[in-house]
Every structure is written in structure tokens, then in C-alpha cells.
Design an enzyme around this catalytic site. Structure first.
Site, PDB file in Angstrom:
ATOM      1  N   CYS A 115      58.871  28.820  -1.112  1.00 25.20           N
ATOM      2  CA  CYS A 115      60.036  29.633  -0.787  1.00 25.20           C
ATOM      3  C   CYS A 115      60.808  29.008   0.395  1.00 25.20           C
ATOM      4  CB  CYS A 115      59.592  31.065  -0.504  1.00 25.20           C
ATOM      5  SG  CYS A 115      60.870  32.319  -0.562  1.00 25.20           S
ATOM      6  N   SER A 116      61.184  29.812   1.380  1.00 27.68           N
ATOM      7  CA  SER A 116      61.991  29.309   2.491  1.00 27.68           C
ATOM      8  C   SER A 116      61.189  28.468   3.474  1.00 27.68           C
ATOM      9  CB  SER A 116      62.670  30.467   3.226  1.00 27.68           C
ATOM     10  OG  SER A 116      61.707  31.379   3.730  1.00 27.68           O
TER      11      SER A 116
END
Length: 331
Positions: A115-116
Site C-alpha cells: 500500500c502506501s
């Protein structure tokens, strides 16, 4: 000599809990499948924090950091995973962590993000000159802040053990559940497809969504405060997908000239009316196919694509799969 491969995952305040526990559970399940076959465990799981102890996740509950990354010998780590979450912004400014990641990178066999978490790797300079992906909502920020990275916003992960450009060593994955897809890909590379399939079956998962497959994310109607001049029109469009949604028809509905409407769409949504309508129609078609509510031809008609071929082209363009493949995988 200890033959277990250490899978270490970073833990920091306000991390997305599933970014940590999702991939780690997949590796743990691989150990279980091997034990069912009378084979020894293959992975050791380790959670690393800046200090040993409990760390609050973005969900509000705590996870335990078993060891400090400051103290571990990075050469002991086989695969290091960097999760995402709201707390990643602070970690992108954590100079001590970024320096440790740069030191650890050549010592670990594999270094990846979920993800981030890709933004943390980017802040450390480890993605410069590489292809990378992240959660769709962070892709523009990654592209803007790190121009030396080739951002692939529409793929699930960039791991490729056969890649000659280093994507078997440093890689990234998209939003939350893509970290689980990544973990399955890593297990398949380590232990073969049979074990990866057994793990997927045990966890009731699709075995492998290809890394290049697009992120299936909803294009939600923005908050009215963000699109004041378009709010009424954007609420009207989803209820009239089979109607004429040409630029002229939309302009008439919004009481604007076509030229003005096009300009307002770009200003408030960053895309033109035609592209927005296609994405909304695609999202509606995706949900109908996922819920097995109608045939592909009927879905094409109900969502305004008119003909199945138009629907197929849009699916390939935005999702990199056909409507039939999507229905088979997710219905």
C-alpha cells in the site's frame, strides 16, 4: 545453520493493521500447509518497531513490536516488508529509519512495500529509477513528489522474480489486499505453485491475481463540498447510465454550455466528462458482474455500453481483464 527464512514487517504508529497482519498470515499459512505435508516450517515471522513494545495501529488496537530495527542484524532478514497507513507520512520524515532502510537494502534478499508503504521506500531513495505502484489514492502523490520513479497506478504489485531490472529484489504493491497477493507471489517463487495454491485454498482466496492486473477500486461520487458546481449532476449520472450521457446532454442537464462543463470537470475532478461517465459505467458494470445479477449483454445494456464489445474494450482498458474473466474470478 538455521534454514528458516525470516519475513520481517515494519511496525510504526498509525500503521494500517491489515498491511501488517494480512501478508504475515499468508506466510504463516504456508508453514501450516508444509506441516500438514510432514515438512518443516519454511518461514519465521518477525515484527520490527523503532522500540520493542506495543504500537497503536490506525484501527485503534495495538500490535507488538518484538524487536527494534535499530538493533537487528539486517543480514538475518530474508524479506523485509514496509506497510502503509496514515502514519507513513511521519515515517517519511524519520531520518533514522530512512538511513536504516538504505543500509538494510543491500543486505536483505527482498525488500517490498504494501500500500502506501511505497512512499517510505521512495523517501529513502530506494525506488529511484524503478517501476513502482501504491494505493490508487496515493499514486498521484508518488508521481508528483518522486519524478524519478515510473509510477504504475493500475497494477497490483511489481514483484517479478525473473525480472532483470531488479524487481525481484525491490518491489511494491497496491492497496491493502494487494499485499496478500504479493505474499502469495513470494510464496510461489519460494515453494512452488502447488504450495501457493494450497495456501490460497485454505484462505479462500483467488490463487493469483497477476501483478499487472489493475486495482479494482470504486470511483465514488465526491463530497458535494469538493465539487460545488457539479454535485447535482454527479448524483444524477449513476441513476441514468443507460440514457444519453453525451457532452451535450450532460451540459443541458447541468445548465451549462458544453465548453464550460468540460472546463469545470477538469478543474474539479481532474478529468473530462466523457472519461468520468465511462468510469462510472464501468464501476456499475463491475458490481453487476460481481453480484452475478445479469448476463454480460444485459450488463452492457443496463450500464450504457449498449454492446458487449464496448464493455469488453472498457474492461481491458481500465482493468486489464475481460468482463468474462472478471465475472469468473469475482462473481
Amino acid at each position: 545453520m538455521d534454514a528458516l527464512k525470516t519475513i520481517a514487517c515494519l511496525l510504526y504508529p498509525n500503521v494500517m493493521s491489515l498491511d501488517v497482519t494480512g501478508p504475515l498470515q499468508v506466510f504463516a499459512s504456508a508453514n501450516v500447509e508444509r506441516q500438514r505435508q510432514g515438512l518443516p516450517a519454511f518461514y519465521r515471522l518477525l515484527v520490527l518497531g523503532q522500540q520493542v513494545g506495543a504500537v497503536a495501529t490506525s484501527a485503534g488496537f495495538q500490535l507488538l513490536a518484538e524487536q527494534s530495527w535499530r538493533e537487528i542484524d539486517a543480514a538475518r532478514i530474508d524479506t523485509l516488508l514496509i506497510p502503509g497507513g496514515p502514519g507513513q507520512e511521519a515515517q517519511c520524515l524519520n531520518r533514522e529509519l530512512l538511513a536504516w532502510l538504505r543500509t538494510a537494502e543491500p543486505q536483505v534478499r527482498r525488500l517490498g512495500s504494501v500500500c502506501s508503504g511505497a512512499l517510505i521506500l521512495a523517501a529513502a531513495g530506494l525506488l529511484d529509477g524503478r517501476r513502482a505502484t501504491t494505493h490508487w489514492a496515493d499514486a498521484d502523490n508518488l508521481r508528483r513528489d518522486y519524478p524519478d520513479i515510473e509510477v504504475l497506478a493500475d497494477c497490483l504489485h511489481t514483484y517479478d522474480p525473473q525480472d532483470l531490472h531488479g524487481n525481484g529484489h525491490i518491489f511494491t504493491s497496491a492497496g491493502v489486499t494487494a499485499g496478500i497477493d504479493l505474499a502469495l507471489a513470494l510464496i510461489e517463487a519460494d515453494l512452488g505453485r502447488v504450495t501457493a495454491l494450497a495456501v490460497a485454498r485454505r484462505l479462500v482466496m483467488f490463487l493469483r491475481r497477476p501483478g499487472g492486473q489493475a486495482q479494482f477500486s470504486a470511483l465514488l461520487t465526491p463530497e458535494p463540498s469538493r465539487v460545488p458546481r457539479l454535485a447535482a449532476l454527479l448524483e444524477w449520472i449513476p441513476a441514468h447510465l443507460s440514457a444519453d450521457l453525451s457532452l451535450e446532454a450532460l451540459a443541458a442537464q447541468a445548465h451549462m454550455t458544453p465548453r464550460t462543463l468540460s472546463r469545470v470537470f477538469v478543474q474539479e475532478l481532474g478529468m473530462g466528462p466523457g472519461r468520468y461517465v465511462e468510469r462510472i459505467r464501468l464501476e456499475a458494470a463491475r458490481h453487476l458482474l460481481q453480484d452475478a445479477q445479469a448476463s454480460i449483454a444485459t450488463v452492457a445494456r443496463l450500464t450504457g455500453f449498449a454492446h458487449p464489445e464496448n464493455l469488453r474494450r472498457s474492461f481491458h482498458k481500465h482493468l486489464s481483464v475481460s468482463p468474462q474473466e472478471y465475472a469468473e474470478r469475482f462473481a
